[in-house]
Design a protein around this motif. Sequence first.
Motif, PDB file in Angstrom:
ATOM      1  N   THR A 110       0.830  -1.199   0.000  1.00 39.74           N
ATOM      2  CA  THR A 110       0.000   0.000   0.000  1.00 39.74           C
ATOM      3  C   THR A 110       0.860   1.241   0.000  1.00 39.74           C
ATOM      4  OG1 THR A 110      -1.134  -1.280   1.671  1.00 39.74           O
ATOM      5  CG2 THR A 110      -2.167   0.708   0.993  1.00 39.74           C
ATOM      6  N   THR A 111       0.500   2.185  -0.833  1.00 40.84           N
ATOM      7  CA  THR A 111       1.262   3.424  -0.891  1.00 40.84           C
ATOM      8  C   THR A 111       0.871   4.332   0.271  1.00 40.84           C
ATOM      9  OG1 THR A 111      -0.356   4.592  -2.243  1.00 40.84           O
ATOM     10  CG2 THR A 111       1.298   3.249  -3.400  1.00 40.84           C
ATOM     11  N   HIS A 113      -0.361   7.422   0.287  1.00 40.96           N
ATOM     12  CA  HIS A 113      -1.671   8.051   0.166  1.00 40.96           C
ATOM     13  C   HIS A 113      -2.814   7.038   0.297  1.00 40.96           C
ATOM     14  CE1 HIS A 113       0.882  11.249  -1.566  1.00 40.96           C
ATOM     15  NE2 HIS A 113      -0.018  12.045  -1.028  1.00 40.96           N
ATOM     16  N   GLU A 114      -2.579   5.821  -0.152  1.00 38.76           N
ATOM     17  CA  GLU A 114      -3.601   4.780   0.000  1.00 38.76           C
ATOM     18  C   GLU A 114      -3.830   4.451   1.476  1.00 38.76           C
ATOM     19  OE1 GLU A 114      -3.003   2.345  -4.216  1.00 38.76           O
ATOM     20  OE2 GLU A 114      -1.972   1.702  -2.395  1.00 38.76           O
ATOM     21  N   GLN A 115      -2.754   4.508   2.267  1.00 38.22           N
ATOM     22  CA  GLN A 115      -2.885   4.291   3.715  1.00 38.22           C
ATOM     23  C   GLN A 115      -3.795   5.341   4.332  1.00 38.22           C
ATOM     24  OE1 GLN A 115      -1.704   2.064   5.868  1.00 38.22           O
ATOM     25  NE2 GLN A 115       0.187   1.148   5.111  1.00 38.22           N
ATOM     26  N   SER A 118      -7.432   4.816   3.226  1.00 37.49           N
ATOM     27  CA  SER A 118      -8.046   3.683   3.925  1.00 37.49           C
ATOM     28  C   SER A 118      -8.513   4.108   5.321  1.00 37.49           C
ATOM     29  CB  SER A 118      -7.062   2.521   4.023  1.00 37.49           C
ATOM     30  OG  SER A 118      -5.981   2.837   4.883  1.00 37.49           O
ATOM     31  N   GLU A 134     -10.512  13.393   0.312  1.00 34.36           N
ATOM     32  CA  GLU A 134      -9.593  12.631  -0.530  1.00 34.36           C
ATOM     33  C   GLU A 134      -8.749  13.575  -1.395  1.00 34.36           C
ATOM     34  OE1 GLU A 134      -9.794   8.995  -3.794  1.00 34.36           O
ATOM     35  OE2 GLU A 134     -11.347   9.190  -2.249  1.00 34.36           O
TER      36      GLU A 134
END
Length: 484
Positions: A110-111, A113-115, A118, A134
Amino acid sequence: MLKQSLQQKLLQKLSPQQIQVIKLLELPTLQLEERIKKELEENPVLDEGGSEENIQEDYQEEENDIKDKDQEEFSLEDYIEDDDTPSYKLAAQNYSKDDKHEDIPFSGGTTFHEQLISQLGLRILTPEKAALAEYLIGNIDEDGYLRRDIDSIVDDLAFATGINTTFEELVELLHIIQDFDPAGIGARDLQECLILQIKRKGSHNPDVKLAHQILKKYFDEFTRKHYDKIQKRLNLSDEDFKCAVDEILKLNPKPGGAFVNPMSKPSPTIIPDFILEEEDGELNLSLNSRNVPDLHISRSYVDMIEDYSRNKDNQSQDQKDAVMFVKQKLDSAKWFIDAIRQRQNTLMLTMKAIIDYQRDYFIEGDEKMLKPMILKDISELTSLDISTISRVSNSKYIQTHFGIFPLKYFFSEGLQTDTGEEVSTREIKNILQECVDNEDKKKPLTDDKLAAILKEKSYMIARRTVAKYREQLNIPVARLRKEL
């Protein structure tokens, strides 16, 4: 009134071949590999692998001209290697062509920003607010900061996406993001980042409470290390103040670094351009061309030219055009191989001169044996232009028995001691670094004191020169080096 006049100017114009040599000379080994791959893809006449034996022997005596109305002459011999080794061998002897250099695969993850997104999914928000949050996350940099002005983000949303929002709404959403892990994410500056982290520790600890007060009210004084002022204003003992500062020093100024992004590219590995081996006082220098292929001109295209030379009267115009296309590619391939050869010869000539100049250093590996050396010194030894020496030195590395070093490392100016002995400025810098490393951090050495220490060691250097060397070493002034 118009006037005409004749003028003579002496201009130096580089040929395409010379420009190609210059460009290749600047490339380190890793980039040279990519450049050769690109040339192999673009020029079908250029081939890699083992040399095509006896090309020269088969055709050296033939000089057949292609003459066709407005076509210029050329000789078959121009496209055949003019020495006993028809291919220019680039591979180093200590690596086999059968060696496999496979990339090590890594698992996906997971990158950063994805962290954050989430974590956003765990909050109860309307679709509109979730989309705005977002967008804010997308503006957070890899260090974890929102460095863009919120008013500018409001304008971006309006013009780019047609979404209307307000400064207050985005700040409210930013506060939600700032509650994500790790602490400090979404801060707009360093002060806010540290305060966000210290607040997570709670106020039950008096040291933490005091640290929060210092960061909130005396941040500028703290960053400038005006500790005496802070202690006086808060009426703190040395022990209490030290405990509060210790709490601040535990904080992370770049919270985004807490996320490890497995998809990000790692820092490139240094591939040495030269390999220097020492054995019984003898130095052996070689070029490192591990993954660089052998190059030669393809036999099939030379055969095509030879066939045309024997049957040119029976060739169609299309066949003649094809031969002229091959001629151009043969020119390009020969120039490229020659340019590679010139590059390698120039690199070896320059590096050998550096080693000869600094022989004692390369034998012992003792930095104190490095003599003052500038580009002009090597230029005079090699009879190459200073700009050429500069290109060779730039971005190139050498592997020695005591480490890998950039070629620029060996160049430095010289100073004289009070006895007239010439020493390298690097030696002076090493002494400065050693003085700073061993100083009393409660009373760090000023530039005047550093100059006095150097004077005691027979180095007559002005305070302003000390300051210049200190800055080059990225050592802050004494006041900023002060510790409790």
